[in-house]
Enzyme design. Sequence first.
Site, PDB file in Angstrom:
ATOM      1  N   ASP A 222       0.831  -1.196   0.000  1.00 57.73           N
ATOM      2  CA  ASP A 222       0.000   0.000   0.000  1.00 57.73           C
ATOM      3  C   ASP A 222       0.874   1.257   0.000  1.00 57.73           C
ATOM      4  O   ASP A 222       1.886   1.330   0.707  1.00 57.73           O
ATOM      5  CB  ASP A 222      -0.896  -0.017   1.244  1.00 57.73           C
ATOM      6  CG  ASP A 222      -1.949   1.057   1.232  1.00 57.73           C
ATOM      7  OD1 ASP A 222      -2.785   1.051   0.317  1.00 57.73           O
ATOM      8  OD2 ASP A 222      -1.946   1.892   2.163  1.00 57.73           O
ATOM      9  N   GLU A 285       1.708  -0.445  -4.968  1.00 53.30           N
ATOM     10  CA  GLU A 285       0.727   0.575  -5.329  1.00 53.30           C
ATOM     11  C   GLU A 285       1.465   1.905  -5.384  1.00 53.30           C
ATOM     12  O   GLU A 285       1.670   2.553  -4.368  1.00 53.30           O
ATOM     13  CB  GLU A 285      -0.405   0.638  -4.291  1.00 53.30           C
ATOM     14  CG  GLU A 285      -1.457   1.675  -4.658  1.00 53.30           C
ATOM     15  CD  GLU A 285      -2.259   2.173  -3.473  1.00 53.30           C
ATOM     16  OE1 GLU A 285      -3.411   2.581  -3.674  1.00 53.30           O
ATOM     17  OE2 GLU A 285      -1.727   2.184  -2.345  1.00 53.30           O
TER      18      GLU A 285
END
Length: 351
Positions: A222, A285
């Site tokens: 993330d 990401e």
Amino acid sequence: MTSTELPEREGNAGLASRLERPWWRDAVVYQIYPRSFADSDGDGLGDIPGIRQRLQHVVDLGVDAIWLSPFYPSPLLDGGYDVADPRDVDPRLGTVEDLRGLVQDCHANGLKIFVDVVPNHFSWAHRWFRETAGAAIDSPEWARFHAVRGRGENGELEPNDWKSAFGGPAWTPIEGHAGWWYLHLFDSSQPDVNWDNPEVHADFISTLRFWFDMGVDGFRIDVAHGLVKAPGYPDEGKPEDGHAQVLAGAIADSPHWDQPGVHDIWREWRRVADEYTPDRAYVGEAWVATPEAQAAYTRPDELHTTFNFHFLKTWWEADKLREVIGRSLLSSAAVGAPCTWVLSNHDVWRP
């Protein structure tokens, strides 16, 4: 199809070459949000046992791997991305042993499994942030986060103009320490951890090893373009709110996105993954400004691949798709990495 029935365009040599490639270069990955996928006990909440019971449905799709959104203990102020303990399972969803069983089930069915890791921030319910209560501002407890003196005569103004990706300032006053603020590039319940602190590095390495040792095949990382902040916390000087910047890709020359130092972290993580057999993999990401900037994250000693958000954000028009696909392929080929074509995830419209 037997080996003698291979289509001419591939042939036996082509198939052998493809089968020798690392699994993550060609894998089709299906995302599962555990809380809404399958409820095993009728309490109205999806859980890990529910995924195990319904795993055959995913196998029947013909995918190669699943990606689990966060299943960690969490106050759920950001869909579980406010992690309170990255080495445990939320008891509402099951146990660590349930997760171990899911990993085994995946492997028995020929599936790989990715799990989320959230290295930019913790929940304010995490042990570390709870330990800051009553601690001196120059304490080891606050050194794990970004505690910064505010501007103004008495520190009454935010330290800089950084915006939260969720809107509003990226700073919240620290209770009991007038004039001091903590940084959160997302919700105020998600304080950013300070990657200048070696303790942060060591703790996340422990998290990687915990799940790798269980057999997890990879991590979806993330906010892989975050983590490192420019020294001195300079102003950004951009009027857009943080979320608009991310979605527009307007994060070039940002003091808190896509900083050069983040690549040192991914080299450190890659060394950990390379210790394991069979191959473990990372997918980042990384919302960055250009396909070239994205490719930098997948150099041979960094992440294995990243989500291609430039493709995802391109509207369904042939000339525009052709341009972004060609540019992405060239950029990735320059570093020897595959392109990861993203159709959807939990943050964007579905196809």
